[in-house]
Design a protein around this motif. Structure first.
Motif, PDB file in Angstrom:
ATOM      1  N   ASN A 575       0.824  -1.211   0.000  1.00  0.00           N
ATOM      2  CA  ASN A 575       0.000   0.000   0.000  1.00  0.00           C
ATOM      3  C   ASN A 575       0.856   1.259   0.000  1.00  0.00           C
ATOM      4  N   ASP A 576       1.927   1.268  -0.802  1.00  0.00           N
ATOM      5  CA  ASP A 576       2.838   2.410  -0.916  1.00  0.00           C
ATOM      6  C   ASP A 576       3.597   2.716   0.369  1.00  0.00           C
ATOM      7  N   LYS A 577       3.620   1.767   1.312  1.00  0.00           N
ATOM      8  CA  LYS A 577       4.383   1.991   2.537  1.00  0.00           C
ATOM      9  C   LYS A 577       5.827   1.514   2.412  1.00  0.00           C
ATOM     10  N   SER A 578       6.129   0.782   1.331  1.00  0.00           N
ATOM     11  CA  SER A 578       7.503   0.337   1.117  1.00  0.00           C
ATOM     12  C   SER A 578       8.321   1.468   0.506  1.00  0.00           C
ATOM     13  N   ALA A 579       9.642   1.309   0.535  1.00  0.00           N
ATOM     14  CA  ALA A 579      10.540   2.327  -0.003  1.00  0.00           C
ATOM     15  C   ALA A 579      11.593   1.646  -0.859  1.00  0.00           C
ATOM     16  N   VAL A 580      11.900   2.243  -2.013  1.00  0.00           N
ATOM     17  CA  VAL A 580      12.920   1.717  -2.921  1.00  0.00           C
ATOM     18  C   VAL A 580      13.858   2.861  -3.284  1.00  0.00           C
ATOM     19  N   THR A 581      15.156   2.621  -3.109  1.00  0.00           N
ATOM     20  CA  THR A 581      16.163   3.646  -3.414  1.00  0.00           C
ATOM     21  C   THR A 581      17.229   3.025  -4.305  1.00  0.00           C
ATOM     22  N   ILE A 582      17.574   3.695  -5.387  1.00  0.00           N
ATOM     23  CA  ILE A 582      18.646   3.242  -6.266  1.00  0.00           C
ATOM     24  C   ILE A 582      19.706   4.316  -6.324  1.00  0.00           C
ATOM     25  N   GLY A 583      20.938   3.905  -6.615  1.00  0.00           N
ATOM     26  CA  GLY A 583      22.018   4.875  -6.690  1.00  0.00           C
ATOM     27  C   GLY A 583      23.324   4.211  -7.043  1.00  0.00           C
ATOM     28  N   HIS A 584      24.372   5.028  -7.061  1.00  0.00           N
ATOM     29  CA  HIS A 584      25.708   4.543  -7.352  1.00  0.00           C
ATOM     30  C   HIS A 584      26.308   3.940  -6.096  1.00  0.00           C
ATOM     31  N   ALA A 585      26.984   2.813  -6.249  1.00  0.00           N
ATOM     32  CA  ALA A 585      27.713   2.209  -5.129  1.00  0.00           C
ATOM     33  C   ALA A 585      29.134   2.789  -5.080  1.00  0.00           C
ATOM     34  N   LYS A 586      29.749   2.728  -3.933  1.00  0.00           N
ATOM     35  CA  LYS A 586      31.102   3.240  -3.763  1.00  0.00           C
ATOM     36  C   LYS A 586      32.071   2.070  -3.626  1.00  0.00           C
ATOM     37  N   PRO A 587      33.218   2.064  -4.322  1.00  0.00           N
ATOM     38  CA  PRO A 587      33.708   3.148  -5.190  1.00  0.00           C
ATOM     39  C   PRO A 587      33.086   3.145  -6.573  1.00  0.00           C
ATOM     40  N   ARG A 588      32.474   1.999  -6.956  1.00  0.00           N
ATOM     41  CA  ARG A 588      31.806   1.920  -8.261  1.00  0.00           C
ATOM     42  C   ARG A 588      30.737   0.849  -8.165  1.00  0.00           C
ATOM     43  N   GLY A 595      13.113  -0.989   1.348  1.00  0.00           N
ATOM     44  CA  GLY A 595      12.642  -0.790   2.715  1.00  0.00           C
ATOM     45  C   GLY A 595      11.269  -1.423   2.874  1.00  0.00           C
ATOM     46  N   ILE A 596      11.177  -2.487   3.677  1.00  0.00           N
ATOM     47  CA  ILE A 596       9.944  -3.267   3.805  1.00  0.00           C
ATOM     48  C   ILE A 596       9.367  -3.058   5.197  1.00  0.00           C
ATOM     49  N   PRO A 597       8.080  -2.657   5.322  1.00  0.00           N
ATOM     50  CA  PRO A 597       7.468  -2.497   6.650  1.00  0.00           C
ATOM     51  C   PRO A 597       7.474  -3.822   7.408  1.00  0.00           C
ATOM     52  N   LEU A 598       7.630  -3.737   8.716  1.00  0.00           N
ATOM     53  CA  LEU A 598       7.674  -4.941   9.537  1.00  0.00           C
ATOM     54  C   LEU A 598       6.291  -5.547   9.753  1.00  0.00           C
ATOM     55  N   THR A 599       5.219  -4.774   9.397  1.00  0.00           N
ATOM     56  CA  THR A 599       3.861  -5.335   9.456  1.00  0.00           C
ATOM     57  C   THR A 599       3.436  -5.730   8.059  1.00  0.00           C
ATOM     58  N   GLU A 600       2.531  -6.714   7.989  1.00  0.00           N
ATOM     59  CA  GLU A 600       2.125  -7.233   6.681  1.00  0.00           C
ATOM     60  C   GLU A 600       1.370  -6.173   5.911  1.00  0.00           C
ATOM     61  N   GLY A 601       1.513  -6.190   4.580  1.00  0.00           N
ATOM     62  CA  GLY A 601       0.872  -5.201   3.727  1.00  0.00           C
ATOM     63  C   GLY A 601      -0.628  -5.242   3.836  1.00  0.00           C
ATOM     64  N   ALA A 602      -1.233  -4.084   3.509  1.00  0.00           N
ATOM     65  CA  ALA A 602      -2.685  -3.964   3.619  1.00  0.00           C
ATOM     66  C   ALA A 602      -3.399  -4.517   2.400  1.00  0.00           C
ATOM     67  N   VAL A 603      -2.667  -4.670   1.280  1.00  0.00           N
ATOM     68  CA  VAL A 603      -3.298  -5.137   0.043  1.00  0.00           C
ATOM     69  C   VAL A 603      -2.678  -6.478  -0.330  1.00  0.00           C
ATOM     70  N   HIS A 604      -3.461  -7.500  -0.594  1.00  0.00           N
ATOM     71  CA  HIS A 604      -2.966  -8.820  -0.991  1.00  0.00           C
ATOM     72  C   HIS A 604      -3.496  -9.161  -2.379  1.00  0.00           C
ATOM     73  N   HIS A 605      -2.748 -10.018  -3.043  1.00  0.00           N
ATOM     74  CA  HIS A 605      -3.233 -10.514  -4.327  1.00  0.00           C
ATOM     75  C   HIS A 605      -4.469 -11.381  -4.108  1.00  0.00           C
ATOM     76  N   GLU A 606      -5.347 -11.276  -5.036  1.00  0.00           N
ATOM     77  CA  GLU A 606      -6.541 -12.101  -4.938  1.00  0.00           C
ATOM     78  C   GLU A 606      -6.191 -13.583  -4.925  1.00  0.00           C
ATOM     79  N   SER A 607      -5.119 -13.964  -5.612  1.00  0.00           N
ATOM     80  CA  SER A 607      -4.726 -15.359  -5.621  1.00  0.00           C
ATOM     81  C   SER A 607      -4.283 -15.819  -4.265  1.00  0.00           C
ATOM     82  N   ALA A 608      -3.629 -14.937  -3.498  1.00  0.00           N
ATOM     83  CA  ALA A 608      -3.206 -15.289  -2.141  1.00  0.00           C
ATOM     84  C   ALA A 608      -4.410 -15.495  -1.255  1.00  0.00           C
ATOM     85  N   ASP A 609      -5.424 -14.652  -1.414  1.00  0.00           N
ATOM     86  CA  ASP A 609      -6.613 -14.805  -0.597  1.00  0.00           C
ATOM     87  C   ASP A 609      -7.322 -16.115  -0.906  1.00  0.00           C
ATOM     88  N   ARG A 610      -7.351 -16.466  -2.157  1.00  0.00           N
ATOM     89  CA  ARG A 610      -8.023 -17.713  -2.532  1.00  0.00           C
ATOM     90  C   ARG A 610      -7.245 -18.924  -2.043  1.00  0.00           C
TER      91      ARG A 610
END
Length: 611
Positions: A575-588, A595-610
């Motif tokens: 539910n947009d509570k995760s975080a993704v960051t990309i960038g250059h690593a050092k030295p190259r 970044g994943i929340p420690l609580t389970e997401g609010a939205v699940h795939h319908e297949s998971a529910d089934r």
């Protein structure tokens, strides 16, 4: 929370604006008026008191000159044989001159109303006479001057004895001894022209003359005034217990030691006095005198304080009116706006229903427009959500179904058995790793897995790649601290990121290094995948970041579809509570951080529910 929302409301701002518009000009006017009044009162007080002190100084000069002239009466009728001067010159003390002594002293006593008693001592005859209220007493010797008279250095000036309790000059048999405080002028009498002392004339003056002059110079209830000689002794002061003493006030010392002959200064000291001091000095009878007057701020600015209190009463009245007007305007004008904001707040919480406002003014038109917009958004969101869920589910299934997992998995089991039979354990390990990957991919009914399974899957993938690249590949999986590896995550979020390292990071690297780290990160579970490849150009990095921000996976290039796919599934799951960051690593290299929340997401795939 309610207080903050109230402060940010239009009603609050409008009320504050109205009150400020009314009160600030009034308050500014009051302050300006108060300070201007204080300044004017101070200037007027300084000018008036300086004039008053100057006039009082003139009167005091006249008073002191009159006292000094009385002491010079001893030189009157100097050519007459029976004058006081000739009696002293002749050193006579017989009873024949008693009447002449009485007449001369009585004339001095009657010359000023403040004279209490007159004392005469003859050096040549060693005889003393004292006249009080017309009664004359004589005694031999001059012990009455002991402790009271000092021979002045300048023979033209008398000795001025500061105020002291009256006494009878040692004549114990005198009918009575006055007990009031007197100021005494001791005039040495000299034989002319040799300047040889032949006697002393002492005149005791009551303080009534000083009192009557000084009382006209100050307010008895609020102010204080001092007349000091050059020794700092108080000749007269409004604090009568200090008459004849040397008051040791810092402000008084400041006035005495000032180089100015007259003036004023502001004072705020530790002695409890705050105000202004007006003073004037004058020189007379060989001494420098000073008149100093205390004017407390509380008295000086009492009128200004009264004006301020009246202005404050006016300000409070206007404040009450302003509050009443602001509340009335707020309720009448902002009530429909508040209803709109409350409805929008409910819409923000997910209740996409809006009844509108039954008004024909601008607020009513705005309410109707918002209602139409909310209905449209509700329809679009529901349709878009259904399409997005179906699209992401189809993408995942397509990724998992690119090969026939059952056939390959069975084949790998056969190969492993043959390898063990021929004693080739390395082949068995590789086929086992590949089998784990296939089993993991084959389970399409489990779109959400514990993080530990995802890590085991990517480790099996790296072991296979290790066999391929041999010494050119080094990898590490680090678990920092004690993160919760049982946290549920969408399936296949790590392997696509690691696969991208091989696709784009090892084109020209002699030694490939891949590191995966898992750690607690400020209430989030942080997963970082880093390689030492050539990375991406700044332009490409900005483009990827824009795609991540949009969450758009439909128009991406093939080189980034895996990354965008992972990001889209994370956002869908959390539910947009995760975080993704990309960038250059050092030295190259290139780095991806999830970044994943420690609580389970609010939205699940319908297949998971089934499932």
């Amino acid at each position: 929370m309610r207080y903050r929302s109230f402060r940010s409301s239009i009603r609050y701002k409008l009320s504050v604006f109205l009150m400020a518009a009314i009160l600030l000009p009034i308050a500014a006017s009051i302050l300006i008026s108060y300070f201007y009044t204080k300044h004017s009162l101070k200037e007027d007080a300084i000018r008036e008191n300086s004039n008053t002190i100057r006039q009082g100084t003139t009167s005091l000069i006249g008073q002191l000159n009159g006292m000094n002239n009385v002491s010079l009466y001893v030189y009157n009728n100097i050519r007459m044989t029976n004058s006081l001067y000739n009696i002293l010159v002749q050193g006579r003390s017989d009873f024949m001159i008693e009447n002449n002594i009485y007449s001369g002293l009585h004339a001095i006593e009657q010359s000023a109303k403040d004279i209490q008693q007159v004392y005469l001592y003859s050096d040549l005859a060693d005889q003393s006479w004292l006249l009080i209220d017309g009664y004359l007493k004589r005694e031999p010797g001059g012990e009455g001057l002991t402790g009271h008279f000092e021979q002045p250095l300048d023979k033209n000036h008398p000795f001025l004895e500061p105020p002291h309790p009256s006494h009878n000059y040692g004549m114990e048999e005198f009918p009575y001894s006055p007990s009031n405080t007197v100021f005494t002028i001791h005039r040495p009498v000299y034989r002319a022209p040799l300047k040889e002392r032949i006697g002393v004339l002492s005149v005791d003056f009551k303080l009534d003359g000083f009192r009557s002059i000084m009382n006209m110079l100050y307010d008895k209830d609020e102010e204080n005034i001092y007349l000091l000689d050059d020794t700092g002794t108080a000749i007269y002061t409004s604090r009568e217990e200090e008459i004849g003493t040397k008051p040791d006030y810092a402000w008084l010392r400041h006035a005495r030691y000032s180089f100015a002959g007259a003036g004023y200064f502001d004072w705020s000291g530790d002695d409890g006095f705050n105000g202004i001091v007006v003073f004037e000095k004058f020189e007379l009878i060989g001494r420098i005198w000073i008149v100093a007057k205390q004017i407390p701020d509380s008295y000086l600015y009492s009128n200004a304080s009264s004006v301020l209190r009246i202005n404050l009463l006016v300000l409070l009245t206007f404040l009450f009116i302003a509050i009443a007007a602001a509340l009335f305007v707020s309720v009448m004008v902002t009530a429909p706006i508040k209803r709109l904001t409350e409805s929008i707040r409910k819409i923000k919480l997910g209740k996409l229903q809006f009844d509108g406002l039954e008004r024909s003014d601008e607020v009513g038109v705005l309410g109707s427009a918002i209602k139409n917009m909310v209905d449209t958004i509700d329809n679009l969101i529901m349709r878009e959500l259904r399409l997005e869920l179906a699209n992401k589910d189809n993408q995942l299934k397509a990724l998992q179904a690119q090969i026939n997992p059952h056939f390959i998995f069975n084949t790998l089991q056969s190969i492993g058995s043959v390898a063990l039979h021929h004693k080739v354990p390395r082949i068995y390990e590789l086929t086992s790793s590949l089998g784990l990957m296939m089993r993991y991919n084959m389970n399409t009914d489990e779109p959400v897995v514990p993080l530990s399974k995802e890590i085991a899957h990517v480790q099996a993938y790296l072991e296979l790649q290790q066999q391929r690249f041999k010494d050119r590949l080094r990898y590490s999986i680090e678990i920092a601290g004690d993160p919760d590896l049982s946290t549920s995550v969408p399936k296949m979020i790590l392997q696509p990121l690691v696969e991208n390292c091989f696709k784009h990071g090892f084109e020209s690297a002699e030694q490939a290094v891949i590191s995966i780290s898992v750690a607690d990160d400020s209430g989030m579970l942080g997963i970082t995948v880093t390689d030492n490849g050539p990375g991406v150009t700044p332009e490409r990095l900005q483009e990827l970041q824009r795609q991540i921000a949009r969450g758009n996976s439909g128009s991406t290039e093939g080189s980034s579809i895996g990354l965008i796919n992972v990001i889209s599934r994370l956002r869908l799951f959390y539910n947009d509570k995760s975080a993704v960051t990309i960038g250059h690593a050092k030295p190259r290299g290139f780095s991806v951080h999830l970044g994943i929340p420690l609580t389970e997401g609010a939205v699940h795939h319908e297949s998971a529910d089934r499932g």
